[in-house]
Design an enzyme around this catalytic site. Structure first.
Site, PDB file in Angstrom:
ATOM      1  N   GLU A   1       0.795  -1.221   0.000  1.00 49.12           N
ATOM      2  CA  GLU A   1       0.000   0.000   0.000  1.00 49.12           C
ATOM      3  C   GLU A   1       0.834   1.281   0.000  1.00 49.12           C
ATOM      4  O   GLU A   1       0.406   2.292  -0.559  1.00 49.12           O
ATOM      5  CB  GLU A   1      -0.923   0.020   1.239  1.00 49.12           C
ATOM      6  CG  GLU A   1      -2.020  -1.023   1.235  1.00 49.12           C
ATOM      7  CD  GLU A   1      -3.174  -0.661   0.300  1.00 49.12           C
ATOM      8  OE1 GLU A   1      -3.110   0.406  -0.336  1.00 49.12           O
ATOM      9  OE2 GLU A   1      -4.121  -1.452   0.216  1.00 49.12           O
TER      10      GLU A   1
ATOM     11  N   SER B   1     -30.972 -26.773  53.031  1.00 45.96           N
ATOM     12  CA  SER B   1     -30.132 -27.234  54.142  1.00 45.96           C
ATOM     13  C   SER B   1     -28.697 -26.730  54.070  1.00 45.96           C
ATOM     14  O   SER B   1     -27.861 -27.163  54.869  1.00 45.96           O
ATOM     15  CB  SER B   1     -30.107 -28.774  54.160  1.00 45.96           C
ATOM     16  OG  SER B   1     -31.401 -29.289  54.378  1.00 45.96           O
TER      17      SER B   1
END
Length: 686
Positions: free
Chosen positions: A91, A350
């Protein structure tokens, strides 16, 4: 030949022309500089996806930005160097040298356009592409190019090269709602871009030129062709050799998008809601464990009602770190999967019994070998029964806890006082909700509202020798050890009893202390347990609170608890040895008041119960070589004196005594009278 005067005049004119040219050039330069400096810059900090990371930095979850795109931040040092080399070679070869616009590339593009009669190459630099992406402007018009060039020059004056590159890495279009190299790498390769193959790097370079036409999930052939063109160019540019390119061309391109990580959705939503301003949240979760337990939760209830849900919470009780948090069977599953059941108030059944037994041991009311009556009892109108409806008569406290009997624990709660139990729960970090606001004996059987997070916090405290251990799930938020809940011997005795329970099939016996619970009406099935390092809690039920007929903690939740431990570590961490001062004797060797617990009737205070007149609770005293003087008022002699749960004097008929063999630090002193009534104080000896 010109005369000297003419030559002199020409030299003067030349110098004047040069001066004028230099002046004009300087003026133009100044105007261009002013023009660049006057450039109005767009926002340079685009919105990025909020990210959640686990303990090792791995990505747990990411959120899309407001416009529905995946846009994830990335700095150049976080991407494979090969990709950066390919990107610049393809690029912008002179990216590291130009000031935002590459004059050579511009002249080349202009010359090619003149020769071909059309635009052949754009001459855009990476900085110009960043300018276009920041402003979301077009690429094909000269006016747009001029604006991009101006903005690129201005950007390079404000930003470093790495900052410009970071903007490109975050904004480059990658097809669909993907922006940036990191989002594309995660979606197409399922990995961070730190390490990329040559084929993967070339694909990511190729995509931004035509992100929709080259999307791998739509046209993999177009993707492959574009990737291969990049590879050929990289050979020509000397970035890779021909053999590397040939091998890379043989790699297949991805044909589908992978989902972004979405682990711990309930906890990550909670983290984001608490600190919405943060872009990155670092949590304590173990990412592989979190993934494994989410898979376990999704498959554990296969074949059962689809509206059932499950929650699993795992922590390291040594420091309180939450290692995994599964809030439901599946975030999008039926049965209110979006509800975080680690934080939902439910009846604990419990599961509070271990705390009550530990408190009773600590208070000198009972010992694991103390006999306690399991018989029908009327507690001022409250008549609890055991889960199976049977009664067993006198039974060792150890067995009463292992069998999870109701009558014995209610009797101990009455002796301790429900308010004292609730106070200890609060010190443990349990934010219990009480129906009516007043604690009663029913709290020992689940008559209050707690969360799975509460229970795991409580069990972490028991696992840590009776010291409260607040949980935390955000890195850096550790609170350290909390208040003392029960003595270390009492906590160890409870753990020792629970570790001796027969585990579900395939589970290791004696390696994990565990307890189950089932709430009234079979609405909640619980299982909690700990080894020498970890504590795990499991809940199963319906988020809307409707009953699940036939659901028991032992049948549903316990197997899941042990499966969670298996995914946590191949072998449970050894439970600790008994702490100093733990009384390990048979029933006949206990002091007489501890051999058989008998209810004294009524749940109110007994005016004749013993009261410690000295030392007062919370006192700080200096150690004496003779021992610690103590004095009890009221009560029926003979008295038994205990230090940290262990008897030190028995058969004492006088109210005063001298306790020997005391060490520095916090010390629990308990006195028990002939009727089994007790009083207790905690002091600190220097």
């Amino acid at each position: 030949m010109h005369p000297p005067r003419v030559r002199s005049r020409r030299r003067a004119l030349s110098l004047l022309a040069l001066a004028a040219l230099l002046w004009t050039g300087g003026l133009v330069r100044d105007r261009v500089e002013d023009w660049i400096d006057a450039t109005q810059l767009p926002p340079l900090a685009p919105q990025l996806s909020v990210e959640m990371h686990g303990a090792d930095g791995a990505l747990l979850r990411a959120y899309m930005v407001d416009d529905g795109r995946w846009r994830m931040g990335l700095t150049p040092d976080q991407v494979d160097p090969l990709y950066l080399a390919m990107l610049k070679a393809y690029e912008d070869r002179r990216f590291d040298d130009h000031a935002g616009v590459d004059p050579q590339a511009v002249l080349r593009a202009a010359w090619q356009a003149l020769r071909a009669g059309e635009v052949v190459s754009g001459g855009s630099t990476l900085t110009m592409q960043v300018a276009r992406l920041l402003e979301n402007s077009g690429t094909g018009h000269w006016a747009g190019k001029l604006r991009q060039a101006r903005l690129a020059l201005a950007l390079e004056r404000r930003l470093t090269k790495d900052q410009v590159l970071a903007l490109y890495l975050a904004l480059a279009p990658m097809g669909g709602n993907l922006e940036g190299v990191r989002a594309a790498a995660l979606a197409y390769f399922g990995k961070e871009p730190t390490r990329l193959t040559p084929a993967q790097a070339a694909l990511l370079v190729a995509l931004p030129q035509a992100p929709e036409a080259r999307r791998p999930d739509r046209d993999p052939q177009a993707t492959e062709d574009a990737r291969n063109r990049v590879l050929a160019r990289m050979v020509a540019e000397g970035v890779i050799d021909a053999e590397t390119a040939r091998a890379a061309r043989r790699d297949s391109v991805p044909r589908t998008r992978r989902p972004f990580p979405q682990l711990a959705p309930h906890l990550t939503d909670r983290a984001r809601a608490e600190l919405p301003e943060l872009a990155r949240h670092d949590l304590t979760l173990d990412v592989p464990l979190q993934a494994a337990l989410e898979q376990l939760a999704a498959t554990a209830l296969q074949g059962m009602q689809p509206d059932l849900s499950v929650a699993i919470l795992v922590a390291d009780h040594r420091d309180g770190r939450v290692l995994a948090s599964v809030g439901s069977r599946g975030f999008a599953a039926r049965g209110h999967g979006f509800v975080d059941m680690t934080r939902a108030l439910r009846s604990p059944g419990s599961t509070l019994k271990p705390l009550i037994y530990a408190m009773a041991f600590d208070a000198g009311l009972a010992h694991p070998e103390t006999l306690i009556d399991d018989v029908p009892t009327d507690f001022a109108g409250y008549r609890p029964v055991n889960f199976d409806g049977a009664f067993r008569g006198p039974i060792p406290v150890r067995e009463a806890l292992q069998l999870s009997l109701n009558l014995p624990v209610v009797a101990l709660t009455e002796a301790l006082g429900p308010a004292r139990v609730l106070s200890t729960l609060r010190r443990a970090g349990v934010a219990a909700e009480l129906p009516g606001g007043v604690p009663g004996l029913a709290i020992s059987l689940g008559g209050l509202g707690v969360t799975l997070e509460d229970l795991v916090t409580l069990y972490a405290g028991l696992a840590e020798g009776g010291t409260a251990r607040p949980l935390y799930w955000r890195q850096g938020a550790a609170e350290g050890a909390g208040a003392r809940l029960v003595s270390a011997p009492a906590a160890w005795q409870v753990g020792h009893i629970l570790a001796d329970l027969v585990p579900p099939e395939g589970g290791p016996r004696g390696r994990i202390a565990w307890k189950t619970g089932t709430s009234y009406g079979h609405r909640d099935a619980w299982a909690l347990g700990w080894d020498g390092a970890h504590v795990v809690g499991v809940w199963i039920g319906r988020p809307d609170g409707t009953p699940v007929p036939g659901a028991f903690g032992g049948d549903l939740a316990a197997p899941l608890l042990f499966q969670a431990f298996q995914r946590l570590t191949p072998e449970p961490v050894e439970l600790p040895a008994p702490p100093r001062g733990t009384l390990m004797v048979t029933n006949d060797a206990l002091p007489v008041p501890l051999r058989h617990f008998r209810r004294r009737g009524g749940s109110g205070p007994d005016p004749q119960a013993p009261r410690l007149a000295f030392p007062p609770d919370g006192a700080r005293l200096d150690l004496s070589g003779d021992g610690l003087p103590v004095r009890v008022e009221r009560g029926t002699p003979p008295f038994t004196w205990l230090v940290n749960g262990a008897p030190v004097l028995t058969g004492q008929r006088r109210g005063e005594a001298l306790l020997p063999s005391l060490g520095q630090g916090f010390t629990d002193v308990t006195v028990i009278d002939a009727m089994g009534r007790s009083a207790r104080t905690t002091i600190r000896l220097n």
